[in-house]
Design an enzyme around this catalytic site. Structure first.
Site, PDB file in Angstrom:
ATOM      1  CB  SER A  15      30.396  49.022  21.722  1.00 45.45           C
ATOM      2  OG  SER A  15      30.555  50.344  22.162  1.00 45.45           O
ATOM      3  CG  HIS A  65      32.045  44.563  20.670  1.00 51.03           C
ATOM      4  ND1 HIS A  65      30.853  44.262  21.271  1.00 51.03           N
ATOM      5  CD2 HIS A  65      32.496  45.689  21.288  1.00 51.03           C
ATOM      6  CE1 HIS A  65      30.599  45.164  22.206  1.00 51.03           C
ATOM      7  NE2 HIS A  65      31.575  46.034  22.230  1.00 51.03           N
ATOM      8  CD  GLU A 107      28.790  40.887  20.713  1.00 54.78           C
ATOM      9  OE1 GLU A 107      27.651  40.474  20.971  1.00 54.78           O
ATOM     10  OE2 GLU A 107      29.087  42.097  20.737  1.00 54.78           O
ATOM     11  CG  ASN A 141      27.186  46.346  24.144  1.00 51.99           C
ATOM     12  OD1 ASN A 141      27.454  45.907  25.245  1.00 51.99           O
ATOM     13  ND2 ASN A 141      28.052  47.041  23.421  1.00 51.99           N
TER      14      ASN A 141
HETATM   15  N1  CAA Z   1      42.469  44.292  33.867  1.00 60.80           N
HETATM   16  C1  CAA Z   1      43.062  43.093  33.993  1.00 60.80           C
HETATM   17  N2  CAA Z   1      42.627  42.166  34.872  1.00 60.80           N
HETATM   18  C2  CAA Z   1      41.589  42.489  35.662  1.00 60.80           C
HETATM   19  C3  CAA Z   1      40.933  43.719  35.592  1.00 60.80           C
HETATM   20  C4  CAA Z   1      41.415  44.654  34.642  1.00 60.80           C
HETATM   21  N3  CAA Z   1      40.861  45.850  34.493  1.00 60.80           N
HETATM   22  N4  CAA Z   1      39.918  43.731  36.501  1.00 60.80           N
HETATM   23  C5  CAA Z   1      39.950  42.548  37.110  1.00 60.80           C
HETATM   24  N5  CAA Z   1      40.950  41.788  36.604  1.00 60.80           N
HETATM   25  C6  CAA Z   1      41.274  40.419  36.944  1.00 60.80           C
HETATM   26  C7  CAA Z   1      41.849  40.343  38.327  1.00 60.80           C
HETATM   27  O1  CAA Z   1      43.250  40.571  38.314  1.00 60.80           O
HETATM   28  C8  CAA Z   1      41.500  38.923  38.716  1.00 60.80           C
HETATM   29  O2  CAA Z   1      42.427  38.049  38.098  1.00 60.80           O
HETATM   30  P1  CAA Z   1      42.888  36.678  38.831  1.00 60.80           P
HETATM   31  O3  CAA Z   1      41.624  35.877  39.028  1.00 60.80           O
HETATM   32  O4  CAA Z   1      43.820  36.077  37.837  1.00 60.80           O
HETATM   33  O5  CAA Z   1      43.512  37.111  40.097  1.00 60.80           O
HETATM   34  C9  CAA Z   1      40.144  38.681  38.041  1.00 60.80           C
HETATM   35  O6  CAA Z   1      40.074  39.641  36.983  1.00 60.80           O
HETATM   36  C10 CAA Z   1      39.005  38.892  38.993  1.00 60.80           C
HETATM   37  O7  CAA Z   1      39.136  40.211  39.508  1.00 60.80           O
HETATM   38  P2  CAA Z   1      38.854  40.634  41.029  1.00 60.80           P
HETATM   39  O8  CAA Z   1      39.028  39.442  41.932  1.00 60.80           O
HETATM   40  O9  CAA Z   1      39.595  41.877  41.342  1.00 60.80           O
HETATM   41  O10 CAA Z   1      37.375  41.121  41.016  1.00 60.80           O
HETATM   42  P3  CAA Z   1      36.064  40.356  40.715  1.00 60.80           P
HETATM   43  O11 CAA Z   1      36.126  38.904  41.085  1.00 60.80           O
HETATM   44  O12 CAA Z   1      35.055  41.215  41.344  1.00 60.80           O
HETATM   45  O13 CAA Z   1      35.912  40.421  39.129  1.00 60.80           O
HETATM   46  C11 CAA Z   1      35.251  41.415  37.103  1.00 60.80           C
HETATM   47  C12 CAA Z   1      35.953  41.630  38.436  1.00 60.80           C
HETATM   48  C13 CAA Z   1      36.035  40.415  36.267  1.00 60.80           C
HETATM   49  C14 CAA Z   1      35.238  42.759  36.388  1.00 60.80           C
HETATM   50  C15 CAA Z   1      33.803  40.858  37.383  1.00 60.80           C
HETATM   51  O14 CAA Z   1      33.150  41.675  38.320  1.00 60.80           O
HETATM   52  C16 CAA Z   1      32.944  40.770  36.145  1.00 60.80           C
HETATM   53  O15 CAA Z   1      32.988  39.809  35.403  1.00 60.80           O
HETATM   54  N6  CAA Z   1      32.064  41.804  35.945  1.00 60.80           N
HETATM   55  C17 CAA Z   1      31.212  41.904  34.773  1.00 60.80           C
HETATM   56  C18 CAA Z   1      31.924  42.705  33.725  1.00 60.80           C
HETATM   57  C19 CAA Z   1      31.116  42.846  32.452  1.00 60.80           C
HETATM   58  O16 CAA Z   1      29.917  42.596  32.378  1.00 60.80           O
HETATM   59  N7  CAA Z   1      31.791  43.293  31.388  1.00 60.80           N
HETATM   60  C20 CAA Z   1      31.159  43.535  30.108  1.00 60.80           C
HETATM   61  C21 CAA Z   1      30.587  44.919  30.040  1.00 60.80           C
HETATM   62  S1  CAA Z   1      29.876  45.274  28.459  1.00 60.80           S
HETATM   63  C22 CAA Z   1      31.182  45.735  27.511  1.00 60.80           C
HETATM   64  O17 CAA Z   1      32.281  45.906  27.939  1.00 60.80           O
HETATM   65  C23 CAA Z   1      30.918  45.898  26.059  1.00 60.80           C
HETATM   66  C24 CAA Z   1      30.602  47.243  25.611  1.00 60.80           C
HETATM   67  O18 CAA Z   1      30.794  47.530  24.432  1.00 60.80           O
HETATM   68  C25 CAA Z   1      29.931  48.202  26.469  1.00 60.80           C
END
Ligand code: CAA
Length: 399
Positions: free
Chosen positions: A121, A142, A154, A192
């Site tokens: 990343s 990515h 990506e 990012n």
């Molecule tokens: N592994 C597998 N599944 C997961 C998980 C994990 N670590 N975390 C959550 N889930 C799944 C849950 O099991 C749930 O699945 P179902 O709908 O099938 O039951 C679903 O995701 C939703 O999870 P929760 O209900 O527990 O929690 P939530 O509704 O609060 O969602 C989230 C959690 C999906 C993380 C949500 O908060 C979200 O979309 N957050 C934003 C995350 C984001 O921006 N990510 C990108 C970051 S930048 C990056 O990663 C790139 C880099 O290079 C830095």
């Protein structure tokens, strides 16, 4: 053609690598996950097994499917076991010396036709490709955290990546149920480069006692509907990753917008990396956290009262929107790609350009001016935003 191969390698089974193994195995590929030693391998295997067990417990996966998926995965500490892999994804720590070790090995071990993808990343895919004798077959792939959940991938194409490699990487991404966006090898790629400066702004607001961490996080989730607040998200992504992205953005663009918040740098130096270290902006050790004081200084009060023509949500989101307009104006991403990146990569209910159009370019420009007048931003509006205003338009999408 992607249908013609099914053997995938994943090197590095940290949070991202283990998630990538799961995604490929769920899609029917045979996967070999490789780690450096038995301890790291055990951790990676446990991560995959736990994630699948959770899905079974939730009724999302049957036990038969779970064992079929696990039956497709081989765990190994020997890179040599990738000698028959058709497609390898590297997800090792973000250090060029470690990447060099992995890519020179993979280049030697894998047949000349094997595609080598990196999940980096913050490092240059072009530099990674140059470590091999097959730069045309090296591409960025990515993923976003959590990899099994976030839909965006990506596909990062360098100037040397062959068109066939880019196409194949996009096909692979679709076959594992992801939405690919093809981007150039520029610092931060698309998602990012937009997300991390916004997180950095939130850290600065916290550091400068403009608002408490809870105020910052809930303002964004409540007013814009983002799935997580920026400080919670920083803890999820890892503060070291956020800092690495800020530093490459600074190295590439040398603009004040990309100077990492001093607090971010200090927290990384102190080993407070977020969830993975048990402590970031929040505590994950299970210890009781003392309630945070809500800042009451004159600037905090002015922002809370909207006294200068903007509130906390504006302070955090409007420069974020402006960054997206700038990126589109520079021709680096299309409107669709910029919005897809944030919707599918970060779970935004609407893309940043959608937010611009909904709010109106004139209103966004007014808030930016208020922020600049109050000393919060140093940059002027993106040229494309200024152009829209001169053209008498309030939206970027024409239809
Ligand atoms: N592994 C597998 N599944 C997961 C998980 C994990 N670590 N975390 C959550 N889930 C799944 C849950 O099991 C749930 O699945 P179902 O709908 O099938 O039951 C679903 O995701 C939703 O999870 P929760 O209900 O527990 O929690 P939530 O509704 O609060 O969602 C989230 C959690 C999906 C993380 C949500 O908060 C979200 O979309 N957050 C934003 C995350 C984001 O921006 N990510 C990108 C970051 S930048 C990056 O990663 C790139 C880099 O290079 C830095």
């Amino acid at each position: 053609m992607v249908q013609e191969f099914d053997k995938v390698g994943v090197v590095g089974l940290g949070t991202m690598g283990a998630g990538i193994v799961e995604v490929f195995a769920r899609a029917g590929f045979r996967v070999t996950g490789v780690e450096i030693d038995d301890t790291a391998l055990g951790r990676g295997r446990a991560h995959v097994e736990k994630s699948l067990a959770k899905a079974v417990a939730k009724g999302k996966l049957t036990e038969e499917e779970q064992s079929a998926i696990l039956g497709r995965v081989t765990f190994s500490t020997e890179r040599e076991n990738l000698a028959d892999a058709d497609f390898v994804v590297e997800a090792v720590p973000e250090r060029m010396d470690i990447k060099r070790d992995v890519f020179t090995d993979l280049d030697r071990i894998c047949p000349p036709g094997t595609i080598l993808a990196t999940n980096t990343s913050s490092l240059s895919v072009t530099e990674i490709a140059a470590l091999t004798s097959r730069a045309d077959k090296v591409v960025g792939l990515h993923f976003f955290n959590p990899a099994p959940v976030m839909k965006l991938v990506e596909v990062v194409a360098t100037v040397g990546t062959a068109p066939g490699t880019i196409e194949l990487a996009g096909e692979v991404a679709k076959r594992i149920g992801k939405t690919p966006v093809t981007v150039g090898d520029r610092a931060g790629f698309v998602a990012n480069a937009l997300l991390v400066p916004y997180i950095n702004d939130a850290i600065k607001a916290y550091e400068h006692k403009i608002a408490s961490r809870e105020e910052i996080d809930t303002t964004v989730t409540k007013s814009v509907g983002l799935p997580m607040g920026p400080l919670t998200l920083a803890d999820l992504v890892g503060l070291d990753v956020c800092l690495a992205v800020m530093d490459v953005l600074w190295d590439e663009f040398r603009e004040s917008r990309y100077v990492a918040a001093p607090l971010l740098r200090r927290m990384v130096a102190a080993g407070k990396l977020g969830r993975k270290s048990g402590q970031g902006f929040y505590d994950y050790s299970g210890a009781e956290e003392p309630a945070e004081e809500v800042p009451t200084g004159p600037i905090a009060r002015a922002v809370r009262d909207g006294a200068h023509g903007f509130d906390l949500a504006d302070l955090l989101i409007v420069p974020h929107i402006d960054d997206a307009v700038r990126m589109v104006g520079e021709g680096y991403a299309t409107v669709e790609d910029a919005d897809t990146a944030m919707r599918f990569g970060c779970g935004y209910p609407k893309g940043l350009i959608e937010l611009l159009d909904e709010r109106g370019a004139d209103s966004v420009a007014d808030v930016l001016k208020s922020l600049a007048d109050a000393g919060f931003v140093q940059h002027t509006p993106a040229p494309l935003l200024a152009h829209l205003l001169r053209a008498g338009r309030t939206t970027l999408r024409t239809s």
